[in-house]
Design an enzyme around this catalytic site. Structure first.
Site, PDB file in Angstrom:
ATOM      1  N   GLY A  70       4.389  -1.191   6.844  1.00 51.34           N
ATOM      2  CA  GLY A  70       3.951   0.076   6.348  1.00 51.34           C
ATOM      3  C   GLY A  70       3.142   0.861   7.109  1.00 51.34           C
ATOM      4  O   GLY A  70       2.768   2.209   6.741  1.00 51.34           O
TER       5      GLY A  70
ATOM      6  N   GLU B 299       5.116  -7.234   9.198  1.00 54.16           N
ATOM      7  CA  GLU B 299       6.515  -6.677   9.171  1.00 54.16           C
ATOM      8  C   GLU B 299       6.639  -5.349   9.289  1.00 54.16           C
ATOM      9  O   GLU B 299       6.721  -4.390   8.403  1.00 54.16           O
ATOM     10  CB  GLU B 299       6.864  -6.908   7.440  1.00 54.16           C
ATOM     11  CG  GLU B 299       7.090  -8.168   6.997  1.00 54.16           C
ATOM     12  CD  GLU B 299       7.456  -8.416   5.481  1.00 54.16           C
ATOM     13  OE1 GLU B 299       7.276  -7.507   4.734  1.00 54.16           O
ATOM     14  OE2 GLU B 299       7.621  -9.413   5.202  1.00 54.16           O
ATOM     15  N   PRO B 300       6.388  -4.957  10.773  1.00 56.08           N
ATOM     16  CA  PRO B 300       6.363  -3.529  11.002  1.00 56.08           C
ATOM     17  C   PRO B 300       7.818  -3.049  11.316  1.00 56.08           C
ATOM     18  O   PRO B 300       8.476  -3.615  11.587  1.00 56.08           O
ATOM     19  CB  PRO B 300       5.484  -3.123  12.381  1.00 56.08           C
ATOM     20  CG  PRO B 300       5.643  -4.602  13.097  1.00 56.08           C
ATOM     21  CD  PRO B 300       5.752  -5.691  11.738  1.00 56.08           C
TER      22      PRO B 300
ATOM     23  N   ARG C 152       8.783   1.223  10.494  1.00 55.31           N
ATOM     24  CA  ARG C 152       8.696   2.494  10.983  1.00 55.31           C
ATOM     25  C   ARG C 152       7.750   2.665  12.227  1.00 55.31           C
ATOM     26  O   ARG C 152       8.098   3.434  13.290  1.00 55.31           O
ATOM     27  CB  ARG C 152       8.100   3.339   9.898  1.00 55.31           C
ATOM     28  CG  ARG C 152       8.005   4.902  10.029  1.00 55.31           C
ATOM     29  CD  ARG C 152       7.232   5.570   9.089  1.00 55.31           C
ATOM     30  NE  ARG C 152       7.481   5.087   7.849  1.00 55.31           N
ATOM     31  CZ  ARG C 152       8.308   5.513   6.865  1.00 55.31           C
ATOM     32  NH1 ARG C 152       9.329   6.538   7.454  1.00 55.31           N
ATOM     33  NH2 ARG C 152       8.552   5.129   5.870  1.00 55.31           N
TER      34      ARG C 152
ATOM     35  N   ARG D  92      16.228  11.319   4.902  1.00 57.47           N
ATOM     36  CA  ARG D  92      14.911  11.389   4.607  1.00 57.47           C
ATOM     37  C   ARG D  92      14.353  12.803   3.993  1.00 57.47           C
ATOM     38  O   ARG D  92      13.839  12.509   2.831  1.00 57.47           O
ATOM     39  CB  ARG D  92      13.924  10.958   5.669  1.00 57.47           C
ATOM     40  CG  ARG D  92      14.106   9.507   6.231  1.00 57.47           C
ATOM     41  CD  ARG D  92      13.219   9.035   7.385  1.00 57.47           C
ATOM     42  NE  ARG D  92      11.982   8.901   6.642  1.00 57.47           N
ATOM     43  CZ  ARG D  92      10.890   9.628   6.804  1.00 57.47           C
ATOM     44  NH1 ARG D  92      11.108  10.734   7.445  1.00 57.47           N
ATOM     45  NH2 ARG D  92       9.746   9.684   5.990  1.00 57.47           N
TER      46      ARG D  92
ATOM     47  N   CYS E 165      27.788  19.626   1.230  1.00 60.07           N
ATOM     48  CA  CYS E 165      27.655  20.331   0.099  1.00 60.07           C
ATOM     49  C   CYS E 165      26.741  19.997  -0.949  1.00 60.07           C
ATOM     50  O   CYS E 165      27.105  19.469  -2.027  1.00 60.07           O
ATOM     51  CB  CYS E 165      29.072  20.545  -0.355  1.00 60.07           C
ATOM     52  SG  CYS E 165      30.071  21.250   0.613  1.00 60.07           S
ATOM     53  N   GLU E 166      25.270  20.171  -0.736  1.00 56.87           N
ATOM     54  CA  GLU E 166      24.241  19.728  -1.501  1.00 56.87           C
ATOM     55  C   GLU E 166      23.232  20.675  -1.351  1.00 56.87           C
ATOM     56  O   GLU E 166      22.734  20.838   0.002  1.00 56.87           O
ATOM     57  CB  GLU E 166      23.733  18.292  -1.459  1.00 56.87           C
ATOM     58  CG  GLU E 166      24.680  17.187  -1.395  1.00 56.87           C
ATOM     59  CD  GLU E 166      25.061  16.975  -3.124  1.00 56.87           C
ATOM     60  OE1 GLU E 166      24.008  17.413  -3.819  1.00 56.87           O
ATOM     61  OE2 GLU E 166      25.826  16.355  -3.308  1.00 56.87           O
TER      62      GLU E 166
ATOM     63  N   TYR F 142      14.474   4.616   9.617  1.00 57.74           N
ATOM     64  CA  TYR F 142      15.280   5.133   8.456  1.00 57.74           C
ATOM     65  C   TYR F 142      15.953   6.410   8.587  1.00 57.74           C
ATOM     66  O   TYR F 142      16.180   7.300   7.816  1.00 57.74           O
ATOM     67  CB  TYR F 142      14.112   5.559   7.194  1.00 57.74           C
ATOM     68  CG  TYR F 142      13.325   4.096   7.052  1.00 57.74           C
ATOM     69  CD1 TYR F 142      14.013   2.990   6.397  1.00 57.74           C
ATOM     70  CD2 TYR F 142      12.038   3.845   7.632  1.00 57.74           C
ATOM     71  CE1 TYR F 142      12.995   1.812   6.346  1.00 57.74           C
ATOM     72  CE2 TYR F 142      11.318   2.943   7.164  1.00 57.74           C
ATOM     73  CZ  TYR F 142      11.857   1.965   6.828  1.00 57.74           C
ATOM     74  OH  TYR F 142      11.059   0.767   6.454  1.00 57.74           O
TER      75      TYR F 142
HETATM   76  C1  PLP Z   1      10.663  -1.720   4.373  1.00 56.33           C
HETATM   77  C2  PLP Z   1       9.516  -2.942   4.243  1.00 56.33           C
HETATM   78  C3  PLP Z   1       8.861  -3.013   5.473  1.00 56.33           C
HETATM   79  C4  PLP Z   1       8.663  -2.102   6.538  1.00 56.33           C
HETATM   80  O1  PLP Z   1       8.021  -0.858   6.244  1.00 56.33           O
HETATM   81  P1  PLP Z   1       7.509   0.275   7.294  1.00 56.33           P
HETATM   82  O2  PLP Z   1       6.828   1.130   6.421  1.00 56.33           O
HETATM   83  O3  PLP Z   1       8.642   0.743   7.874  1.00 56.33           O
HETATM   84  O4  PLP Z   1       6.773  -0.590   8.125  1.00 56.33           O
HETATM   85  C5  PLP Z   1       8.067  -4.271   5.430  1.00 56.33           C
HETATM   86  N1  PLP Z   1       8.331  -5.050   4.311  1.00 56.33           N
HETATM   87  C6  PLP Z   1       8.795  -4.933   3.416  1.00 56.33           C
HETATM   88  C7  PLP Z   1       8.961  -5.975   2.321  1.00 56.33           C
HETATM   89  C8  PLP Z   1       9.580  -3.736   3.498  1.00 56.33           C
HETATM   90  O5  PLP Z   1      10.495  -3.789   2.228  1.00 56.33           O
END
Ligand code: PLP
Length: 408
Positions: free
Chosen positions: A234, A268-269, A271, A307, A337-338, A366
């Site tokens: 996140g 869990e990086p 982005r 996005r 076409c949106e 993304y």
């Molecule tokens: C999407 C997601 C992430 C990655 O989020 P980022 O904002 O891209 O770092 C990590 N863990 C879970 C469970 C997710 O759904």
């Protein structure tokens, strides 16, 4: 930037456009590798597994770079599991998230020998138990708890509020672990949370860590054999004026509340590893002035980069070879076409002519992974740059590809 013209590493973007056409996604090997290293380094003093969140950019060539860099992977489907397998990623370093895993997916992931399932509901826990028993194994799981903190991010990417579909309420976690003791197809390996995406503030991170750290301690004290605390991903990036914490500050916000916990951390990086490593290259098709607006119509649309339409997200847009002259305020729009197919609203741009190249910046995360063929538009190719060279790592989809499997 060299001589005013945009480059990716040592390669002018215009050269790539000539070779592969537009629209096209371009990624930098050096940036991808550096970002993974920075995150790994920031947590080097604590046992930590960096599991790249595959959904941010699931392109094989990108996954392969991360696998080579020692990353594990955070997956949300069997499709992503197969991508990790395909690049030789270490399946023992895979965590499997998502509120809607099917039993078939559970079977595949158990057979693959993943590290753990991040389970998001009581019924999913029962399903995993059934699958484990059927296969005669104990499936390793972590419960994803919802810490009910406000990540202060767009409502579509906040996942840790009590109104969110993700995880189980933190107050129910201990009872569910207790229940799991009687389930023969399961073994509790960890605890998990993920509060949202594009975080720009460390306070909700600290809050969530304090909370899950406490739950982890409680569970250990009750004798659950937990070894891993998954703190999710996140961490945000700068798209326009955001000022997300640096990786070192983020690491402090995670590590300080968890001091002395003794867990192996799972990160869990997504982005933060890939966003800045990619651009979407597009070409100006037409310009159009109406009494209300000045439009620049380009050949990339919301099917290529969703996005802006989905999250009202901002991406900087820069001419690849800027022209001198008076700036104008324009809407940069795609061909779909949106009315929501707008890549950039009211942008002050230097003069643009038909055929000019534009780079939509910070598009590595993304971007391609959310692309579609809406309007029957073939998806763009992807190019990986490495120093002075580049290679196509995914070819442009063809119209024949689009119709594969269809019967008129
Ligand atoms: C999407 C997601 C992430 C990655 O989020 P980022 O904002 O891209 O770092 C990590 N863990 C879970 C469970 C997710 O759904």
């Amino acid at each position: 930037m060299t001589g005013g013209a945009l480059h990716c590493e040592g390669v002018p973007l215009s050269r790539i456009a000539e070779a592969v056409g537009t629209p096209a996604y371009i990624y930098s090997t050096a940036t991808l590798t550096r970002h993974l290293g920075v995150v790994q380094q920031a947590f080097a003093n604590t046992p930590t597994l960096v599991c790249y969140s595959v959904k941010a950019c699931s392109t094989l060539a990108v996954l392969k770079l991360f696998a080579k860099g020692g990353a594990g992977f955070d997956i949300v489907s069997v499709g992503e599991l197969e991508r990790v397998r395909r690049v030789g990623g270490d399946l023992r370093k895979v965590v499997f998230a998502g509120v809607g895993k099917t039993e078939d997916e559970m079977v595949a992931a158990i057979r693959a020998g993943i590290l753990m399932f991040n389970v998001e509901s009581a019924e999913e826990l029962e399903a995993l138990d059934r699958v484990g028993q059927r296969l005669g194994v104990q499936a390793p799981f972590a419960l994803r708890v919802n810490p009910d903190v406000d990540a202060k991010t767009h409502r579509y990417i906040a996942t840790g509020l009590k109104t969110s579909k993700f995880g189980v309420p933190v107050g129910e976690a201990v009872a569910l672990y207790a229940k799991s003791k009687r389930m023969k197809g399961l073994v509790a390996r960890g605890l998990d949370c993920h509060i949202g995406s594009q975080l720009t503030d460390t306070r909700p991170v600290r809050q969530a860590m304090t909370l899950v750290g406490d739950v982890y301690k409680t569970l250990r004290a009750k004798g659950f054999p937990l070894t891993h605390l998954d703190v999710g991903g996140g961490l945000g990036v700068t798209y326009s004026t955001e000022t997300p914490p640096g990786v070192a500050d983020y690491a402090k916000a995670v590590l300080e509340p968890l001091h002395g916990l003794g867990a192996t951390l799972v990160l869990e990086p997504g982005r933060v590893l890939v966003a800045n490593a990619g651009v979407l290259l597009t070409r100006v098709l037409y310009r159009k002035k109406t009494p209300a607006k000045h439009f620049v119509i380009v050949d990339a649309g919301m099917n290529d980069l969703l996005r802006p339409a989905l999250y009202e997200a901002h991406h900087e847009i820069a001419p690849v070879v800027p022209r001198k002259g008076k700036r104008a305020t324009v809407d940069v729009v795609g061909p779909v076409c949106e009315s929501s197919d707008v890549l950039g609203h009211s942008r002050s741009m230097s003069p643009l002519a038909q055929g000019d190249l534009l780079a939509v910046l910070t598009a590595g995360a993304y971007g391609m992974s959310m692309s579609s063929s809406y309007n029957s538009r073939p998806r763009p190719p992807e190019v990986l740059v490495d120093g002075e060279t580049f290679r196509v790592v995914r070819v442009r989809e063809t119209v024949t590809d689009l119709m594969r499997g269809e019967t008129p």
